[in-house]
Design a protein around this motif. Structure first.
Motif, PDB file in Angstrom:
ATOM      1  N   ALA A 259       0.835  -1.181   0.037  1.00 13.32           N
ATOM      2  CA  ALA A 259       0.007   0.279   0.096  1.00 13.32           C
ATOM      3  C   ALA A 259       1.035   1.207   0.106  1.00 13.32           C
ATOM      4  O   ALA A 259       0.577   2.195  -0.618  1.00 13.32           O
ATOM      5  N   LEU A 260       1.986   1.180   0.558  1.00  8.98           N
ATOM      6  CA  LEU A 260       2.759   2.381   0.907  1.00  8.98           C
ATOM      7  C   LEU A 260       3.430   2.692  -0.654  1.00  8.98           C
ATOM      8  O   LEU A 260       3.971   3.925  -0.849  1.00  8.98           O
ATOM      9  N   ARG A 261       3.830   1.615  -1.340  1.00  7.51           N
ATOM     10  CA  ARG A 261       4.551   1.784  -2.538  1.00  7.51           C
ATOM     11  C   ARG A 261       3.819   2.743  -3.470  1.00  7.51           C
ATOM     12  O   ARG A 261       4.280   3.359  -4.297  1.00  7.51           O
ATOM     13  N   ASP A 262       2.392   2.560  -3.409  1.00  9.27           N
ATOM     14  CA  ASP A 262       1.576   3.483  -4.207  1.00  9.27           C
ATOM     15  C   ASP A 262       1.305   4.871  -3.913  1.00  9.27           C
ATOM     16  O   ASP A 262       0.558   5.659  -4.627  1.00  9.27           O
ATOM     17  N   LEU A 263       1.921   5.349  -2.943  1.00 11.33           N
ATOM     18  CA  LEU A 263       1.547   6.475  -2.306  1.00 11.33           C
ATOM     19  C   LEU A 263       2.684   7.650  -2.962  1.00 11.33           C
ATOM     20  O   LEU A 263       3.616   7.281  -3.369  1.00 11.33           O
TER      21      LEU A 263
ATOM     22  N   LEU B 163       3.131   9.847   1.549  1.00 11.44           N
ATOM     23  CA  LEU B 163       3.755   8.985   2.347  1.00 11.44           C
ATOM     24  C   LEU B 163       3.967   9.727   3.832  1.00 11.44           C
ATOM     25  O   LEU B 163       3.962   8.994   4.784  1.00 11.44           O
ATOM     26  N   THR B 164       4.769  10.975   3.510  1.00 10.70           N
ATOM     27  CA  THR B 164       5.221  11.736   4.692  1.00 10.70           C
ATOM     28  C   THR B 164       3.896  11.986   5.431  1.00 10.70           C
ATOM     29  O   THR B 164       4.054  11.759   6.652  1.00 10.70           O
ATOM     30  N   ALA B 165       2.782  12.153   5.081  1.00  9.92           N
ATOM     31  CA  ALA B 165       1.806  12.295   5.970  1.00  9.92           C
ATOM     32  C   ALA B 165       1.276  11.200   6.706  1.00  9.92           C
ATOM     33  O   ALA B 165       1.011  11.323   7.831  1.00  9.92           O
ATOM     34  N   ALA B 166       1.375   9.986   5.857  1.00  5.81           N
ATOM     35  CA  ALA B 166       0.969   8.637   6.522  1.00  5.81           C
ATOM     36  C   ALA B 166       1.982   8.374   7.761  1.00  5.81           C
ATOM     37  O   ALA B 166       1.574   7.972   9.008  1.00  5.81           O
TER      38      ALA B 166
ATOM     39  N   SER C 165       2.436   9.577  15.517  1.00  6.38           N
ATOM     40  CA  SER C 165       1.591  10.286  16.431  1.00  6.38           C
ATOM     41  C   SER C 165       0.725   9.154  17.054  1.00  6.38           C
ATOM     42  O   SER C 165       0.395   9.079  18.446  1.00  6.38           O
ATOM     43  N   ARG C 166       0.069   8.384  16.116  1.00  7.95           N
ATOM     44  CA  ARG C 166      -0.939   7.248  16.800  1.00  7.95           C
ATOM     45  C   ARG C 166       0.015   6.300  17.565  1.00  7.95           C
ATOM     46  O   ARG C 166      -0.654   5.700  18.904  1.00  7.95           O
ATOM     47  N   LEU C 167       1.198   5.966  17.253  1.00 11.45           N
ATOM     48  CA  LEU C 167       1.973   5.085  18.218  1.00 11.45           C
ATOM     49  C   LEU C 167       2.300   5.785  19.522  1.00 11.45           C
ATOM     50  O   LEU C 167       2.314   5.092  20.539  1.00 11.45           O
ATOM     51  N   ARG C 168       2.773   6.862  19.423  1.00 11.90           N
ATOM     52  CA  ARG C 168       3.133   7.908  20.811  1.00 11.90           C
ATOM     53  C   ARG C 168       2.006   7.880  21.457  1.00 11.90           C
ATOM     54  O   ARG C 168       2.038   7.981  22.769  1.00 11.90           O
ATOM     55  N   ALA C 169       0.566   7.880  21.351  1.00 14.30           N
ATOM     56  CA  ALA C 169      -0.514   8.082  21.833  1.00 14.30           C
ATOM     57  C   ALA C 169      -1.122   6.594  22.478  1.00 14.30           C
ATOM     58  O   ALA C 169      -2.096   6.611  23.059  1.00 14.30           O
ATOM     59  N   GLY C 170      -0.504   5.617  21.785  1.00 14.37           N
ATOM     60  CA  GLY C 170      -0.840   4.233  22.322  1.00 14.37           C
ATOM     61  C   GLY C 170      -2.180   3.833  21.407  1.00 14.37           C
ATOM     62  O   GLY C 170      -2.733   2.815  22.037  1.00 14.37           O
ATOM     63  N   ALA C 171      -2.658   4.446  20.728  1.00 13.15           N
ATOM     64  CA  ALA C 171      -3.894   4.133  19.538  1.00 13.15           C
ATOM     65  C   ALA C 171      -3.357   3.169  18.941  1.00 13.15           C
ATOM     66  O   ALA C 171      -2.279   2.856  18.532  1.00 13.15           O
TER      67      ALA C 171
END
Length: 112
Positions: free
Chosen positions: A86-90, A95-98, A104-110
């Motif tokens: 999926a990332l190859r097609d961005l 890609l930077t935004a993703a 951010s989600r990992l840091r927040a524990g989401a």
């Protein structure tokens, strides 16, 4: 001998070549929680001194190779391959935004 110069190690570590998990984290290795997980999984040899783990600096230096060679489960491998495709097609901006969103989600524990 580790890549880190002995003079930058905490004083006790310079004498024994062992550090606590907190000291290892201060030296730039993964968090003490991650290091405990590696110890439980047998990826990082350690010994208990009182109620704290001690690890050899040389074992920390070799840790990356052991962790990288640990195989993923079938389901995890499938998820990694799907995400990679999926990332190859961005577009690079997408890609930077993703990646920023993921961090951010990992840091927040989401959940990812």
């Amino acid at each position: 001998m580790p890549a880190t110069p002995t003079s930058s190690l905490p004083a006790a570590a310079a004498l024994t070549d062992e550090v606590t998990l907190d000291q290892a984290e201060q030296l730039g290795y993964p968090s003490r929680f991650t290091l405990r997980r590696y110890i439980r999984r047998g990826l990082l040899p350690a010994r208990m001194v009182g109620n704290a783990y001690r690890v050899r600096v040389s074992e920390l230096a070799a840790l990356d190779q052991r962790v990288a060679s640990t195989p993923l489960s079938g389901e995890a491998q499938t998820q990694v391959e799907a995400a990679t495709n999926a990332l190859r097609d961005l577009h690079p901006d997408e890609l930077t935004a993703a990646l920023i969103s993921l961090r951010s989600r990992l840091r927040a524990g989401a959940p990812v």
